[in-house]
Design an enzyme around this catalytic site. Structure first.
Site, PDB file in Angstrom:
ATOM      1  N   GLY A 182      -2.081   5.044  13.186  1.00  0.00           N
ATOM      2  CA  GLY A 182      -2.196   4.173  12.014  1.00  0.00           C
ATOM      3  C   GLY A 182      -1.870   2.722  12.331  1.00  0.00           C
ATOM      4  N   GLY A 183      -0.791   2.528  13.076  1.00  0.00           N
ATOM      5  CA  GLY A 183      -0.383   1.168  13.425  1.00  0.00           C
ATOM      6  C   GLY A 183      -1.404   0.485  14.311  1.00  0.00           C
ATOM      7  N   GLY A 187       4.944   3.847  10.689  1.00  0.00           N
ATOM      8  CA  GLY A 187       4.211   5.113  10.684  1.00  0.00           C
ATOM      9  C   GLY A 187       3.790   5.513  12.077  1.00  0.00           C
ATOM     10  CD  GLU A 204       7.244   9.860  17.480  1.00  0.00           C
ATOM     11  OE1 GLU A 204       6.448   8.908  17.582  1.00  0.00           O
ATOM     12  OE2 GLU A 204       8.099   9.964  16.580  1.00  0.00           O
ATOM     13  CE  LYS A 258      -3.211   2.982   1.437  1.00  0.00           C
ATOM     14  NZ  LYS A 258      -2.218   4.092   1.562  1.00  0.00           N
ATOM     15  CD  GLU A 289       9.379   2.391  13.567  1.00  0.00           C
ATOM     16  OE1 GLU A 289       8.663   3.146  14.272  1.00  0.00           O
ATOM     17  OE2 GLU A 289      10.149   2.794  12.694  1.00  0.00           O
ATOM     18  CB  CYS A 325      11.276   5.992  13.761  1.00  0.00           C
ATOM     19  SG  CYS A 325      10.481   5.807  12.185  1.00  0.00           S
TER      20      CYS A 325
END
Lengths: 516, 516
Positions: free
Chosen positions: B237-238, B233, B380, B176, B257, B294
């Site tokens: 989203g994860g 991401g 974060e 994707k 991740e 990240c």
């Protein structure tokens, strides 16, 4: 010894629960006298909290110390003597000889893990000396919740493979005893406690909690200080824990072994050669331990022209002895499962005689079309029954194999010619199972380095794991890497001079050498 | 080449979607001309179904063939030349030189995995020759859904580390594309397609799907023929993918991740020794790539008496250049995140100047009490900002460290005396992160064998994995064991004579020897 009927929380007994339950002897059909308290929420919390405190000490214990602890557990289990075996037999209905063998398996597993960590290479040390200098090894995950299985009151229970693997990895264990064998669990927990004391392990490295309702396990599963769950049992039980653990605010992995039907494919050539012999061996595998194995062959497939084999099965099944099951619930589920399969269109190929408190070995039958149309016909019925599916052609056989759900095992019987002609079957089955057996039977799971006892959903979660054999230790670890660490902060496994003389991956090459 | 703006399904273009979207150039603040179609449910289904068919062929490809495919992808990416780099820069605002470096990283990763599988020992072959004879190796899991990240349009995107690891393992990939860089994704997909054609890979070994809405990814995640998901991401989203994948009728693993704040602890001795130098290095790590890593150091901790260090930071932050961010959404989230931290009580230690389309580097500050009372202060904020936490004592420093959530990295700066005095800090942090760095900075993730890019929740799921380095391949495998197999049915890795000369575990001992 801690008080029977109470929880073991680290080195202390706790008897706060008001709800109690008793175990049942399925052979004598009597309730056993000792009553066991259901753990309270507070007791569960104390056990996990103490385990988390123990983790900060236990994770630093040298491999030799952890190995000594594992050997001591094995010694204490043997020291528990006949009392342990007799109690396990009373609570499970399993024969003494079987339980003696299971005890050997249990102590053997503990000692195998002790040897594994003493040798030390299992940590998968990897060193790239850069720059940057990066060094990786497997470290213990944290507190593990272990849920004992009913069908192996020793080998897959309190001091079973999951506990052995977790303790070997450096993880404290909070064990939820299976309510079918609480006294057995109590004795084994006492052995672990004694071993922990003798080898100087921190308070909380092991706890045992009792509970006959689903609440105890669920409360354990949501505890924020729990790092992972290991479970062996039914799909329903494993799925419930999986759902709970994945919906926590901070999800944790669930390693659930939830059983399977373990399909066995009998190819035409070998049935011609020795159909009668195979029929006898198959029935033996099917009815061993009254069929109460995760790897019991609950489904078998033949192609047209297997008459001798099927006739022998039909002839012999009726005279096989019926058996006692582990619990009343399992017996009821077995009879209900057979009835449901018949309602769904399966015909009875043959069935043994049994009185009302026994499970009668049974063979059912459907054709491929039926099985494909209604996948529930291929579901596990825990016990000594197997579904026969007759394929009209090799193509139909492949279609059936491809439609199967994930399995712990898949088995093929065939001559060399059979196997060469059915190469695609191996190929299909390797996507379905964690272990593929040729010309053997799935029951009997060797405890060694290469074993896989696991498989795609719904056999286990996740597919990438095993609950038997030394590779089971990796479920309770995670990799950590140290970047540019000074020598004095590195664990021995990652030090330049390789003091443990383990195999390591140095800049991508396997070596036991020291680094210059 | 397939038509720009359409899906790549195996070797074919497909342009059925009616909804379209365009990418945005964050430097010029202009919409880019090419429009991209959102994949339809039917297209997603075709891509995964074709991938599943390709799997049955691709999984049997010899390691040398898969390695040739990976090398060919690297070659085709290089052959895409400046056009690829310029497109990536237009879609991300990232400088050309940075993207050239990222391209090297991408091709380097592909070639490293090619070398890994050519050497062959990665399959972890284990042989116990019994009886029973049991042989285990790692086999590919099936079709992998890869979700590209926005911040590395090459190295963590279409042909990034996840795709390289999955293809190396023998798994087809349905990718994707990240909607922030669809044209870059299109060009890289073209490179993979060309490589697949040149090396004779089956149709469907790779597909690329576009979508700017959450629907495309969700529909991919629920496809019954998908075996696992890899994602890099945001936490949101994860977590959404994790929730979807774990609630499927047949759950699949999600390797997500999701980033972290990557705490950096500056100990007192080293700050006395070289506080000024470290301040400069810290700001460089913080603002590299406008902080869009990240592993960006989003939190740093000092103890009392770090005045020179903090004053240097304060003095230098104001004159640091502001930077362009990857997308308008990321810029807005950055400014909103900073505002929220201030509302929650953080004070601004210093902030650079920026015009409205840029992200200003910023340093905020709270004390330990505030951080412990409101964990959101340690969340974060993706971009070039960092939260300073001042601990009054070592005990307070430990308390703060122990309260942190799971992290990709944790870093300690200290003299030898500092480190010896703070040994417990290393111990606490090893439970918090997948990588611990001493006297370095977390930005810059080496691609090698020992790297871990992963960590406890919420940094990644599951904790036991890495998305960078050769160990990343194991996310896309599961162990399978072969019991009592005749020689002619065994894969080369498990054959007695060890034709690939790989390292194996023979009856528990590492060896490259043949079996007698």
């Amino acid at each position: 010894m801690h008080e029977p009927g109470s929880q073991l929380i680290g080195y202390s007994s706790s008897a706060e629960g008001k709800q109690t339950f008793q175990a049942f002897n399925p052979l004598t059909q009597e309730w056993l006298p000792q009553s066991f308290r259901e753990a309270t929420i507070e007791e569960i919390d104390r056990a996990v909290t103490l385990a988390a405190a123990a983790f900060s000490i236990y994770k630093k214990a040298a491999a030799a110390q952890r190995a000594a602890f594992l050997h001591a557990i094995a010694d204490e289990i043997i020291a528990a003597g006949d009392g342990l075996i007799n109690t396990a037999s009373a609570e499970s209905g399993l024969p003494i000889a079987r339980l003696q063998g299971e005890r050997d398996r249990t102590t053997g597993q503990l000692r195998l893990f002790a040897e594994l960590i003493t040798e030390g290479s299992w940590v998968n040390a990897r060193i790239d000396n850069g720059p940057p200098d990066v060094r990786q090894l497997q470290l213990p995950l944290g507190v593990i919740g272990v849920f004992g299985a009913s069908n192996f009151p020793l080998a897959f229970s309190v001091a079973g493979g999951d506990t052995a693997a977790a303790l070997a990895a450096g993880c404290p264990v909070v064990c939820k005893a299976h309510p079918a064998h609480p006294h057995t669990s109590h004795i084994v927990a006492g052995a672990i406690r004694a071993a922990a004391e003798k080898t100087g392990m921190p308070d909380g490295v092991f706890s045992l909690l009792h509970g006959a309702t689903i609440a105890t396990g669920q409360q354990l599963a949501v505890h924020p200080l729990l790092s992972a769950i290991a479970f062996t049992g039914s799909f329903r039980g494993g799925k419930a824990l999986y759902d709970t653990a994945t919906r926590r605010p901070s999800p944790i992995p669930v390693f659930a072994e939830m059983g399977s039907v373990n399909p066995v494919f009998f190819l035409p050539g070998i049935l011609k050669e020795k159909g009668e012999t195979l029929a006898g061996q198959f029935l033996q595998s099917l009815t061993m331990g009254t069929g109460q194995f995760c790897t019991n062959p609950g489904l078998f497939v033949t192609q047209a022209g297997s008459d001798v084999f099927l006739e022998t099965l039909q002839k012999n099944i009726v005279s096989l002895p019926a058996g006692c099951m582990l619990t009343q619930g399992i017996l009821e589920a077995y009879n209900k499962g057979l009835a449901q399969l018949q309602q769904a269109g399966a015909r009875v190929l043959g069935k043994a005689q049994a009185h009302s408190q026994q499970a009668a070995p049974a063979l059912l039958q459907v054709n491929v079309q039926q099985a494909l149309a209604d996948p529930a016909l291929c579901n596990e019925v825990f016990g000594p029954s197997s579904m026969h599916i007759r394929a009209e052609s090799t193509e139909e056989l492949y279609r059936l194999a491809a439609a199967l759900e994930g399995q712990l095992t898949a088995t093929i019987h065939g001559t060399e010619e059979d196997l060469r002609q059915h190469a695609e079957l191996v190929d299909i089955l390797r996507e379905k199972a964690g272990r593929i057996v040729i010309n053997g039977f799935p029951t009997g799971v060797a405890v060694n380095h290469a074993m896989v006892h696991g498989g795609p959903w719904p056999a286990t979660t996740p597919a990438a794991g095993t609950s038997v054999g030394t590779a089971a230790i990796y479920r309770f670890c995670r990799p950590v890497c140290y970047q540019d660490f000074p020598a004095y902060l590195l664990p021995p496994e990652l030090q330049n001079n390789n003091p443990m003389k383990i195999m390591r991956l140095l800049n991508g090459k396997f070596s036991k050498d020291a680094l210059p």
